[in-house]
Design an enzyme around this catalytic site. Structure first.
Site, short mmCIF file in Angstrom:
data_model
loop_
_atom_site.label_atom_id
_atom_site.label_comp_id
_atom_site.label_asym_id
_atom_site.label_seq_id
_atom_site.Cartn_x
_atom_site.Cartn_y
_atom_site.Cartn_z
N LYS A 14 47.45 52.59 -24.27
CA LYS A 14 47.18 52.58 -22.82
C LYS A 14 46.56 51.26 -22.37
CE LYS A 14 44.51 56.19 -22.50
NZ LYS A 14 44.49 56.65 -23.90
N ARG A 89 40.47 62.49 -16.80
CA ARG A 89 40.67 63.10 -18.11
C ARG A 89 40.30 64.58 -18.13
NH1 ARG A 89 39.46 57.72 -21.31
NH2 ARG A 89 40.19 58.24 -23.37
N ARG A 128 42.78 49.70 -35.67
CA ARG A 128 42.00 49.10 -34.60
C ARG A 128 40.51 49.09 -34.97
NH1 ARG A 128 42.41 51.58 -28.66
NH2 ARG A 128 40.93 53.09 -29.48
N ARG A 134 35.20 49.14 -33.46
CA ARG A 134 34.74 50.15 -32.51
C ARG A 134 34.04 51.28 -33.25
NH1 ARG A 134 38.73 51.56 -27.55
NH2 ARG A 134 37.79 53.58 -27.97
N ARG A 145 38.59 62.88 -31.12
CA ARG A 145 39.11 62.35 -29.85
C ARG A 145 40.51 62.91 -29.56
NH1 ARG A 145 39.22 56.45 -30.31
NH2 ARG A 145 39.49 56.35 -28.08
P1 AMP Z 1 38.97 54.93 -24.09
O1 AMP Z 1 38.72 53.50 -24.42
O2 AMP Z 1 39.70 55.13 -22.81
O3 AMP Z 1 39.60 55.70 -25.21
O4 AMP Z 1 37.53 55.60 -23.85
C1 AMP Z 1 36.54 55.57 -24.87
C2 AMP Z 1 35.50 56.68 -24.64
O5 AMP Z 1 34.87 56.51 -23.36
C3 AMP Z 1 36.08 58.08 -24.61
O6 AMP Z 1 36.25 58.64 -25.89
C4 AMP Z 1 34.99 58.81 -23.81
O7 AMP Z 1 33.84 59.05 -24.58
C5 AMP Z 1 34.62 57.76 -22.77
N1 AMP Z 1 35.50 57.91 -21.57
C6 AMP Z 1 36.40 57.02 -21.10
N2 AMP Z 1 37.00 57.47 -19.98
C7 AMP Z 1 36.47 58.69 -19.75
C8 AMP Z 1 36.69 59.70 -18.76
N3 AMP Z 1 37.60 59.54 -17.78
N4 AMP Z 1 35.95 60.83 -18.84
C9 AMP Z 1 35.02 61.01 -19.79
N5 AMP Z 1 34.78 60.12 -20.77
C10 AMP Z 1 35.50 58.98 -20.75
#
Ligand code: AMP
Length: 193
Positions: A14, A89, A128, A134, A145
């Site tokens: 994404k 989400r 990654r 990370r 996740r």
């Molecule tokens: P991502 O990089 O988009 O995978 O986001 C990393 C982490 O940030 C996720 O595993 C959540 O803990 C938090 N996060 C990102 N976007 C959201 C969202 N829309 N709602 C809740 N937590 C989020």
């Protein structure tokens, strides 16, 4: 003047596609994950609150996430279009985004769903973790996740499908190939940069 959402399981690419698409359409790519990570790094109050959830692979509470997006979408560069990467989400976030868009008298043009097989995703995320360090890319957290996505986010696809907005893309392949698929699918719906 395009407003897009990018939905897909963790590791589907994404972030990479969001940056490329945003560039094509000259709109900002807004990633809640990136904003949370920047806050964690800067040790802000929001970062401190978000970190514990992120490190466990859980979602940050809706109240914090919705406030962050509301604030970001109110900024000037998002007024004429945006690509939201990783938001909404949860169904509560969908309702909140609906109300933000309604208040601004705008609507979404498309919801791009990037799909990929779970095994491939776990392999990508493990790579990654090594490349980017990370802290939410350890094996247990990767698995958690994927579960949280399946439980809380995958059901949202039906909501947006019901509105006729979903453009489903196969996320397996070279980055440029996947970008081309997305641009082609959007063009077929009359949406072009
Ligand atoms: P991502 O990089 O988009 O995978 O986001 C990393 C982490 O940030 C996720 O595993 C959540 O803990 C938090 N996060 C990102 N976007 C959201 C969202 N829309 N709602 C809740 N937590 C989020």
């Amino acid at each position: 003047m395009s407003r897009f959402l990018l939905i897909g399981p963790p590791g589907a690419g994404k972030g990479t596609q969001a940056a490329l698409l945003a560039q094509s359409f000259s709109i900002p790519a807004i990633s809640t994950g990136d904003i949370f990570r920047a806050n964690v790094k800067a040790e802000t109050e929001l970062g401190l609150a978000a970190k514990a959830f992120m490190d466990r692979g859980e979602y940050v509470p809706d109240s914090l996430t919705n406030d962050l997006v509301r604030d970001r979408l109110s900024q000037g560069d998002a007024k004429s279009g945006f690509l939201l990467d990783g938001y909404p989400r949860t169904s509560e976030q969908v309702a909140e985004l609906d109300s933000m868009l309604e208040a601004a008298a705008t609507k979404l043009d498309a919801v791009v769903l990037i799909n990929a097989d779970t095994e491939e995703l776990v392999r990508r995320l493990a790579n990654r973790a090594i490349e980017q360090g990370r802290t939410d890319d350890t094996e247990d957290v990767i698995r958690r996740r994927q579960e949280v996505y399946a439980e809380q986010t995958a059901p949202l696809i039906a909501v947006y499908s019901g509105r006729g907005l979903v453009v489903e893309i196969d996320g397996i392949g070279a980055v440029a190939e996947v970008t081309a698929r997305i641009l082609e699918a959007l063009a077929e719906r009359g949406i072009s940069a």
